[in-house]
Design an enzyme around this catalytic site. Structure first.
Site, PDB file in Angstrom:
ATOM      1  N   TYR A   1       1.191  -1.141   0.103  1.00  0.00           N
ATOM      2  CA  TYR A   1      -0.488   0.114   0.044  1.00  0.00           C
ATOM      3  C   TYR A   1       0.611   1.275  -0.216  1.00  0.00           C
ATOM      4  CZ  TYR A   1      -3.786   2.764   1.366  1.00  0.00           C
ATOM      5  OH  TYR A   1      -5.010   4.403   1.443  1.00  0.00           O
TER       6      TYR A   1
ATOM      7  N   LYS B   1       0.654   4.518  -3.102  1.00  0.00           N
ATOM      8  CA  LYS B   1       0.756   5.155  -2.795  1.00  0.00           C
ATOM      9  C   LYS B   1       1.569   6.396  -2.770  1.00  0.00           C
ATOM     10  CE  LYS B   1      -3.973   5.156  -1.356  1.00  0.00           C
ATOM     11  NZ  LYS B   1      -4.941   4.782  -2.411  1.00  0.00           N
TER      12      LYS B   1
HETATM   13  N1  LIG Z   1     -10.539   6.200   4.476  1.00  0.00           N
HETATM   14  C1  LIG Z   1      -9.593   6.283   4.935  1.00  0.00           C
HETATM   15  O1  LIG Z   1      -9.564   6.719   6.352  1.00  0.00           O
HETATM   16  C2  LIG Z   1      -8.686   6.799   4.328  1.00  0.00           C
HETATM   17  C3  LIG Z   1      -6.930   6.901   4.621  1.00  0.00           C
HETATM   18  C4  LIG Z   1      -6.502   7.376   3.783  1.00  0.00           C
HETATM   19  C5  LIG Z   1      -6.480   6.713   2.927  1.00  0.00           C
HETATM   20  N2  LIG Z   1      -7.919   6.752   2.032  1.00  0.00           N
HETATM   21  C6  LIG Z   1      -8.029   6.356   0.535  1.00  0.00           C
HETATM   22  O2  LIG Z   1      -8.874   6.711   0.007  1.00  0.00           O
HETATM   23  C7  LIG Z   1      -9.761   6.701  -1.079  1.00  0.00           C
HETATM   24  C8  LIG Z   1     -11.537   5.757  -0.162  1.00  0.00           C
HETATM   25  O3  LIG Z   1     -10.961   5.272   1.090  1.00  0.00           O
HETATM   26  P1  LIG Z   1     -12.115   4.797   1.228  1.00  0.00           P
HETATM   27  O4  LIG Z   1     -12.207   4.729   2.741  1.00  0.00           O
HETATM   28  O5  LIG Z   1     -13.818   5.526   1.173  1.00  0.00           O
HETATM   29  O6  LIG Z   1     -12.772   3.002   0.570  1.00  0.00           O
HETATM   30  P2  LIG Z   1     -13.426   2.121   0.412  1.00  0.00           P
HETATM   31  O7  LIG Z   1     -13.432   0.504   0.544  1.00  0.00           O
HETATM   32  O8  LIG Z   1     -14.850   2.824   1.376  1.00  0.00           O
HETATM   33  O9  LIG Z   1     -14.156   2.623  -1.294  1.00  0.00           O
HETATM   34  C9  LIG Z   1     -13.806   1.905  -1.918  1.00  0.00           C
HETATM   35  C10 LIG Z   1     -14.427   1.337  -3.049  1.00  0.00           C
HETATM   36  O10 LIG Z   1     -13.803   1.227  -4.091  1.00  0.00           O
HETATM   37  C11 LIG Z   1     -14.661  -0.068  -4.583  1.00  0.00           C
HETATM   38  N3  LIG Z   1     -13.871  -1.150  -5.901  1.00  0.00           N
HETATM   39  C12 LIG Z   1     -12.784  -1.530  -4.745  1.00  0.00           C
HETATM   40  N4  LIG Z   1     -12.037  -2.485  -6.306  1.00  0.00           N
HETATM   41  C13 LIG Z   1     -12.461  -1.466  -7.327  1.00  0.00           C
HETATM   42  C14 LIG Z   1     -12.224  -1.752  -8.654  1.00  0.00           C
HETATM   43  N5  LIG Z   1     -11.388  -2.608  -9.176  1.00  0.00           N
HETATM   44  N6  LIG Z   1     -12.730  -1.055  -9.495  1.00  0.00           N
HETATM   45  C15 LIG Z   1     -13.764   0.005  -9.365  1.00  0.00           C
HETATM   46  N7  LIG Z   1     -13.752  -0.278  -7.953  1.00  0.00           N
HETATM   47  C16 LIG Z   1     -13.082  -0.963  -7.226  1.00  0.00           C
HETATM   48  C17 LIG Z   1     -15.134  -0.969  -3.679  1.00  0.00           C
HETATM   49  O11 LIG Z   1     -16.436  -1.770  -4.088  1.00  0.00           O
HETATM   50  C18 LIG Z   1     -15.035   0.213  -2.427  1.00  0.00           C
HETATM   51  O12 LIG Z   1     -16.558   0.593  -3.153  1.00  0.00           O
HETATM   52  C19 LIG Z   1      -8.320   5.037  -0.661  1.00  0.00           C
HETATM   53  O13 LIG Z   1      -7.630   5.004  -2.300  1.00  0.00           O
HETATM   54  C20 LIG Z   1      -7.858   4.750  -0.058  1.00  0.00           C
HETATM   55  O14 LIG Z   1      -6.074   4.000  -0.048  1.00  0.00           O
HETATM   56  C21 LIG Z   1      -8.596   6.559   2.364  1.00  0.00           C
END
Ligand SMILES: NC(=O)c1ccc[n+]([C@@H]2O[C@H](COP(=O)([O-])OP(=O)(O)OC[C@H]3O[C@@H](n4cnc5c(N)ncnc54)[C@H](O)[C@@H]3O)[C@@H](O)[C@H]2O)c1
Length: 246
Positions: free
Chosen positions: A153, A157
């Site tokens: 990851y 990232k």
């Molecule tokens: N939530 C956090 O605290 C946090 C912190 C740092 C970074 N991020 C980043 O922010 C972004 C969103 O995070 P989140 O927490 O909303 O994640 P989440 O898991 O709630 O949502 C991600 C979505 O992507 C979809 N997905 C997975 N594989 C896929 C594919 N191959 N094609 C299309 N869709 C696909 C999933 O079905 C899911 O609904 C991510 O890139 C994550 O790494 C999140």
């Protein structure tokens, strides 16, 4: 209504941050193509956008497939005629210490987080170049600075930061900006599943001593895609309550 008349693609927008971003951009007048590999989640987001008075379409492309991504961009072009905004949001983790990390877990995380963002960027590029304008926002994570148990990851990232730098440079002459949001600890349903000790430790590591809200991420993305940021490109903003990572 800062985004009236703009068309946006948000990947993974059936998830927490993507859904919040879809709602926030739609609130500012953007039409949103809500992508999620889980169609029912994309449809739920579309229903929420419509309920709030916005316009949205669902799409279930797997963003790791160049063919499916091409069809997703075709769907926007055929429905709305142009694509102004791409938010490369879909991403996920598959954690393990390096000594125990499977090749499959490495490839899966790199494909979803990094290659997927490249494929979507590549697919919108010809349209944005022809339009002489566009906005791309990539989702990294504060984890790009390093984290134990997340080599895949972290690499993906940091790669997103590199992709932002490279594509921003390549596209600047066409009026296309590429920026990056790196969230810290955000209060999502997933964060609620952390055990109390882990959550408390992460909060203690955050100078503001609290988790961020989904709307904090959506607002940072909104800034990058709005007119207020028209001279801003190749930037990474940490939305992390002051946490700077390792
Ligand atoms: N939530 C956090 O605290 C946090 C912190 C740092 C970074 N991020 C980043 O922010 C972004 C969103 O995070 P989140 O927490 O909303 O994640 P989440 O898991 O709630 O949502 C991600 C979505 O992507 C979809 N997905 C997975 N594989 C896929 C594919 N191959 N094609 C299309 N869709 C696909 C999933 O079905 C899911 O609904 C991510 O890139 C994550 O790494 C999140």
């Amino acid at each position: 209504m800062r985004l009236q008349g703009k068309n946006a693609i948000i990947t993974g927008a059936g998830g927490d941050l993507g859904r919040g971003t879809a709602l926030r951009l739609a609130e500012e007048g953007a039409r949103v193509l809500v992508n999620d590999i889980k169609l029912e989640r994309a449809e739920e987001t579309v229903a929420l956008v419509e309920k709030a008075g916005g316009e949205a379409l669902a799409n279930a492309a797997d963003i790791t497939s160049a063919e499916a991504v091409g069809e997703m961009v075709d769907q926007v072009m055929e429905s709305w005629g142009r694509v102004d905004i791409l938010v490369n949001n879909a991403g996920d983790i598959r954690d393990s210490l390096i000594a125990k990390m499977s090749e499959e877990a490495w490839d899966w995380v790199l494909d979803l987080n990094l290659k997927g963002s490249f494929l979507c960027t590549r697919a919108v590029a010809p349209h944005m170049i022809e339009q002489s304008g566009g906005r791309i926002v990539n989702l990294s994570s504060l984890a790009y600075k390093g984290n134990i148990g997340q080599a895949n990851y972290v690499s993906a990232k940091s790669g997103i930061v590199g992709l932002t730098q490279a594509s921003g440079l390549e596209f600047a002459r066409y009026g296309i900006s590429v920026n990056c949001v790196a969230p810290g600890l955000i209060d999502t349903p997933k964060a609620q599943t952390l055990d109390d000790a882990t959550r408390e430790r992460l909060v203690r590591m955050t100078p503001m001593r609290r988790m961020g809200e989904i709307v904090d991420i959506a607002n940072a993305i909104l800034f990058f895609v709005s007119d207020e940021a028209k001279y801003v490109t190749r930037q990474v903003i940490h939305v992390s309550g002051g946490m700077e990572g390792f």
